[in-house]
Design a protein around this motif. Structure first.
Motif, PDB file in Angstrom:
ATOM      1  N   UNK A  93       9.945  -7.804 -39.941  1.00 25.45           N
ATOM      2  CA  UNK A  93      10.747  -7.495 -38.553  1.00 25.45           C
ATOM      3  C   UNK A  93      10.668  -6.019 -38.234  1.00 25.45           C
ATOM      4  N   UNK A  94      10.557  -5.092 -39.066  1.00 23.27           N
ATOM      5  CA  UNK A  94      10.319  -3.638 -38.837  1.00 23.27           C
ATOM      6  C   UNK A  94       9.459  -3.024 -39.812  1.00 23.27           C
ATOM      7  N   UNK A  95       8.300  -2.337 -39.174  1.00 29.16           N
ATOM      8  CA  UNK A  95       7.189  -1.864 -39.786  1.00 29.16           C
ATOM      9  C   UNK A  95       6.926  -0.328 -39.718  1.00 29.16           C
ATOM     10  N   UNK A  96       7.074   0.306 -40.737  1.00 25.32           N
ATOM     11  CA  UNK A  96       6.935   1.735 -40.757  1.00 25.32           C
ATOM     12  C   UNK A  96       5.598   2.153 -41.553  1.00 25.32           C
ATOM     13  N   UNK A  97       4.676   3.080 -40.889  1.00 28.49           N
ATOM     14  CA  UNK A  97       3.659   3.458 -41.868  1.00 28.49           C
ATOM     15  C   UNK A  97       4.082   4.806 -42.320  1.00 28.49           C
ATOM     16  N   UNK A 125      -4.219   3.921 -32.331  1.00 30.96           N
ATOM     17  CA  UNK A 125      -4.661   2.902 -33.381  1.00 30.96           C
ATOM     18  C   UNK A 125      -3.581   2.516 -33.951  1.00 30.96           C
ATOM     19  N   UNK A 126      -2.429   3.110 -34.713  1.00 32.58           N
ATOM     20  CA  UNK A 126      -1.234   2.841 -35.097  1.00 32.58           C
ATOM     21  C   UNK A 126      -0.448   1.841 -34.213  1.00 32.58           C
ATOM     22  N   UNK A 132       6.100   0.269 -35.737  1.00 32.49           N
ATOM     23  CA  UNK A 132       7.462   0.482 -35.304  1.00 32.49           C
ATOM     24  C   UNK A 132       7.687   1.976 -35.361  1.00 32.49           C
ATOM     25  N   UNK A 133       7.088   2.553 -36.322  1.00 33.76           N
ATOM     26  CA  UNK A 133       7.594   3.920 -36.628  1.00 33.76           C
ATOM     27  C   UNK A 133       6.319   4.575 -37.724  1.00 33.76           C
ATOM     28  N   UNK A 134       6.202   5.883 -37.493  1.00 34.82           N
ATOM     29  CA  UNK A 134       5.238   6.635 -38.202  1.00 34.82           C
ATOM     30  C   UNK A 134       5.900   7.884 -38.930  1.00 34.82           C
ATOM     31  N   UNK A 135       5.921   7.758 -40.235  1.00 32.59           N
ATOM     32  CA  UNK A 135       6.444   8.970 -40.918  1.00 32.59           C
ATOM     33  C   UNK A 135       5.194   9.943 -41.618  1.00 32.59           C
ATOM     34  N   UNK A 149       2.285  10.177 -29.810  1.00 26.81           N
ATOM     35  CA  UNK A 149       2.567   8.916 -30.288  1.00 26.81           C
ATOM     36  C   UNK A 149       3.822   8.284 -29.012  1.00 26.81           C
ATOM     37  N   UNK A 150       3.708   6.940 -28.746  1.00 26.87           N
ATOM     38  CA  UNK A 150       4.593   6.474 -28.006  1.00 26.87           C
ATOM     39  C   UNK A 150       5.790   5.827 -28.843  1.00 26.87           C
TER      40      UNK A 150
END
Length: 334
Positions: A93-97, A125-126, A132-135, A149-150
């Motif tokens: 449902x929600x994906x965070x790298x 690429x991400x 959904x989010x990058x940390x 990032x968008x």
């Protein structure tokens, strides 16, 4: 429900190349890592897939994108992207790298004609695999990271982490915080302000000039009062260590009594061991976002202090899962 996650649960994966760091993050979260599979085929291709269900889940996938010891940064990036795509296809449902060390973050602008802006390409690429989010932890240029990032991004700076570890080891007498180049002045300023607030002591600012010509870095001009002071040189990463040594030698020449080097990421490439053992540097502090596998045990034990960033990453994941504040976690960074 069969094939779905338990409601409210955090799902966390760590790919094999970052398994040790990921396990430390999972332990700090108080839960195990979910299972996954990585297979390498004879022709050099590979496959990565989740083995536990992720449908409907809040999923966090961790991989630090430094090169070595077994895979290049490109190999790790490719595996991470493929796995993120598989997790998205499996119904997260929600994906965070979660990328403790973000590869290509230093290539954020054109410095020569027709240069690539690789930071932006990595961001695309991400986004292409449905993140959904990058940390990330302590990126080279925060503004460039945010603008590349968008999708939403979270930047975990390491000021509080280092100050908590360092504060009781600081001697009496004058203190100064220096940036090894003009581009890092803001990072050093924020560190200095937090250190002053934490210790109640005045901390002098300083910075070095830095010139690059033909790939050779130079510049010896130091601005700031460091005489009789303990100087903390703050940067985002240490590669060969030359920049830190140049700053430390300038501080010593200006009368500093000792110099600590602090950087979130210790890449320690090339002749880094010689830099770390240079008498101008008292101690070098790094986190474990990049394990110090390139250093001999004697150099590591005698000259380097490693502070784990795993608790910081774990707290960030817990706050994101609960829609909490990352700003409050980091101590209200400017």
């Amino acid at each position: 429900m069969v094939g779905s996650m338990m409601p409210g649960a955090v799902a966390m994966f760590a790919l094999d190349a970052s398994r040790v760091f990921g396990a430390a993050v999972a332990a700090a979260l108080g839960q195990p890592l979910l299972r996954h599979e990585e297979r390498r085929f004879a022709d050099g291709e590979h496959k990565v897939r989740p083995l536990d269900p992720v449908r409907g889940g809040d999923v966090y996938v961790l991989q630090s994108l430094h090169g070595g010891p077994d895979l290049s940064a490109d190999d790790k990036l490719c595996r991470l992207l493929f796995f993120l795509g598989a997790v998205r296809d499996a119904g997260a449902a929600r994906l965070t790298a979660v990328v403790p060390y973000l590869a290509y973050a230093r290539k954020d602008r054109r410095t020569q004609a027709r240069d690539p802006v690789t930071t932006r390409y990595v961001a695309q690429l991400f986004e292409a695999v449905g993140v959904d989010r990058v940390v990330a932890v302590e990126v080279h240029n925060l503004v460039a990271f945010q603008n590349a990032f968008r999708c939403p991004v979270e930047h975990l700076d390491t000021r509080r982490l280092f100050i908590d570890a360092l504060v009781n080891q600081l001697p009496g007498g004058p203190l100064a915080v220096a940036s090894p180049d003009p581009g890092g002045v803001k990072r050093a300023q924020l560190f200095r302000e937090m250190l002053e607030a934490r210790t109640g002591r005045a901390v002098e600012p300083a910075f070095m000039e830095k010139r690059r010509s033909g790939g050779v870095v130079g510049g010896t001009l130091l601005t700031g009062q460091v005489r009789d002071a303990t100087v903390i040189v703050v940067d985002d990463l240490i590669a060969s260590g030359g920049t830190m040594v140049r700053a430390a030698e300038a501080c010593r020449a200006a009368g500093a009594t000792q110099v600590f080097a602090l950087a979130a990421h210790g890449l320690f490439v090339g002749d880094a061991a010689a830099a770390l053992t240079n008498p101008a540097l008292s101690t070098t502090w790094v986190t474990d976002t990049v394990p110090p596998f390139r250093l001999e045990a004697t150099v590591l034990a005698g000259h380097v202090q490693v502070v784990s960033a795993a608790p910081l990453v774990a707290r960030a994941i817990a706050r994101l899962h609960g829609d909490g504040s990352i700003v409050d976690l980091l101590g209200n960074p400017g």
